[in-house]
Design a protein around this motif. Structure first.
Motif, PDB file in Angstrom:
ATOM      1  N   LEU A  56      19.815  34.769   6.749  1.00 47.50           N
ATOM      2  CA  LEU A  56      18.815  33.962   6.044  1.00 47.50           C
ATOM      3  C   LEU A  56      19.400  33.276   4.813  1.00 47.50           C
ATOM      4  O   LEU A  56      18.958  32.187   4.450  1.00 47.50           O
ATOM      5  CB  LEU A  56      17.609  34.818   5.651  1.00 47.50           C
ATOM      6  N   ALA A  59      20.415  30.013   5.854  1.00 52.02           N
ATOM      7  CA  ALA A  59      19.318  29.276   6.502  1.00 52.02           C
ATOM      8  C   ALA A  59      19.436  29.359   8.027  1.00 52.02           C
ATOM      9  O   ALA A  59      19.270  28.378   8.738  1.00 52.02           O
ATOM     10  CB  ALA A  59      19.259  27.829   6.035  1.00 52.02           C
ATOM     11  N   LYS A  60      19.721  30.570   8.520  1.00 50.29           N
ATOM     12  CA  LYS A  60      19.849  30.792   9.958  1.00 50.29           C
ATOM     13  C   LYS A  60      19.085  32.051  10.352  1.00 50.29           C
ATOM     14  O   LYS A  60      18.936  32.966   9.543  1.00 50.29           O
ATOM     15  CB  LYS A  60      21.321  30.960  10.348  1.00 50.29           C
ATOM     16  N   ILE A  61      18.633  32.074  11.597  1.00 50.65           N
ATOM     17  CA  ILE A  61      18.001  33.265  12.166  1.00 50.65           C
ATOM     18  C   ILE A  61      18.827  33.685  13.372  1.00 50.65           C
ATOM     19  O   ILE A  61      18.978  32.904  14.317  1.00 50.65           O
ATOM     20  CB  ILE A  61      16.548  32.990  12.595  1.00 50.65           C
ATOM     21  N   ASP A  67      22.551  31.634  16.657  1.00 52.97           N
ATOM     22  CA  ASP A  67      21.822  31.468  15.402  1.00 52.97           C
ATOM     23  C   ASP A  67      20.982  30.208  15.503  1.00 52.97           C
ATOM     24  O   ASP A  67      21.475  29.168  15.959  1.00 52.97           O
ATOM     25  CB  ASP A  67      22.773  31.302  14.213  1.00 52.97           C
ATOM     26  N   ILE A  68      19.732  30.298  15.089  1.00 49.34           N
ATOM     27  CA  ILE A  68      18.869  29.126  14.967  1.00 49.34           C
ATOM     28  C   ILE A  68      19.074  28.589  13.555  1.00 49.34           C
ATOM     29  O   ILE A  68      18.921  29.322  12.584  1.00 49.34           O
ATOM     30  CB  ILE A  68      17.385  29.492  15.181  1.00 49.34           C
ATOM     31  N   ASN A  69      19.412  27.305  13.446  1.00 46.11           N
ATOM     32  CA  ASN A  69      19.664  26.684  12.152  1.00 46.11           C
ATOM     33  C   ASN A  69      18.341  26.154  11.600  1.00 46.11           C
ATOM     34  O   ASN A  69      17.798  25.161  12.091  1.00 46.11           O
ATOM     35  CB  ASN A  69      20.685  25.549  12.307  1.00 46.11           C
ATOM     36  N   LEU A  70      17.817  26.802  10.557  1.00 50.02           N
ATOM     37  CA  LEU A  70      16.520  26.438   9.997  1.00 50.02           C
ATOM     38  C   LEU A  70      16.531  25.059   9.332  1.00 50.02           C
ATOM     39  O   LEU A  70      15.484  24.414   9.245  1.00 50.02           O
ATOM     40  CB  LEU A  70      16.068  27.506   8.993  1.00 50.02           C
ATOM     41  N   ASP A  71      17.694  24.594   8.882  1.00 50.64           N
ATOM     42  CA  ASP A  71      17.781  23.259   8.271  1.00 50.64           C
ATOM     43  C   ASP A  71      17.456  22.155   9.271  1.00 50.64           C
ATOM     44  O   ASP A  71      17.144  21.032   8.873  1.00 50.64           O
ATOM     45  CB  ASP A  71      19.186  23.009   7.708  1.00 50.64           C
ATOM     46  N   VAL A  73      15.097  22.391  11.794  1.00 50.98           N
ATOM     47  CA  VAL A  73      13.763  22.497  12.378  1.00 50.98           C
ATOM     48  C   VAL A  73      12.859  21.366  11.888  1.00 50.98           C
ATOM     49  O   VAL A  73      12.162  20.737  12.680  1.00 50.98           O
ATOM     50  CB  VAL A  73      13.133  23.877  12.076  1.00 50.98           C
TER      51      VAL A  73
END
Length: 195
Positions: A56, A59-61, A67-71, A73
């Motif tokens: 986190l 900025a990743k899950i 890893d999902i890159n939250l930047d 989304v």
């Protein structure tokens, strides 16, 4: 920043190893504190959340090998209005030696897709020496010159962008960290077209 690096599985060493390294034995109060902390962490299952908290901060899950890159989304600027998308990349669970990632996003107001991808090869086990190849089909402000990711990563510029050029870019980057020094050698080719 300078990072302290521990040998793999150093946190799994047994008590006799730590006793040999510690010049003064633990007091009874310190022993009770460790027992209490370990019991609390076990009861609340906090150790399961440590990898999530580490990711986190980037900025990743993490989800298994990815890893999902939250930047990626959601973002906003005046040209696209909202950009909804997804960024995904491989993580250390799949390989400590390389990472492959892709992203795509759709701008609501300009009704167009932006996308890209990268491959990073870690040339040492601490990720202090790496080689990356990347491609992007995205937008940038007219007249903007790419200098470096740190300088170019300005959220105010992106937020206020009301005109845009379409950019297809290809880049090669070699990075090396030595102590407090971060060195980077890169090349970037851009094909820019007015929108």
């Amino acid at each position: 920043t300078h990072t302290l690096k521990l040998a793999e599985k150093a946190d799994e060493a047994n008590d006799s190893i730590w006793m040999n390294l510690r010049p003064i034995p633990l007091t009874e109060k310190e022993k009770r504190t460790y027992v209490f902390d370990d019991s609390l962490f076990t009861a609340l299952k906090i150790n399961k959340f440590v990898p999530l908290l580490e990711k986190l901060t980037e900025a990743k899950i993490p989800i298994k090998y990815f890893d999902i890159n939250l930047d990626r989304v959601w973002s906003y600027n005046r040209y696209e209005n909202s950009r909804w998308g997804l960024g995904i990349e491989t993580n250390e669970s799949l390989s400590k030696h390389f990472s492959v990632g892709v992203w795509a996003g759709y701008g609501i107001r300009d009704a167009s897709w932006k996308y890209g991808g990268f491959t990073t090869l870690n040339l040492d086990r601490y990720k202090d020496f790496s080689f990356s190849i990347a491609y992007e089909h995205t937008l940038q402000e007219p007249g903007r010159i790419f200098l470096s990711p740190e300088i170019d990563n300005n959220y105010i510029h992106r937020l206020l962008m009301n005109k845009a050029d379409a950019v297809n870019s290809f880049s090669l980057t070699l990075k090396k960290r030595a102590g407090y020094w971060n060195m980077e050698l890169g090349g970037r080719y851009e094909d820019i077209a007015a929108k």
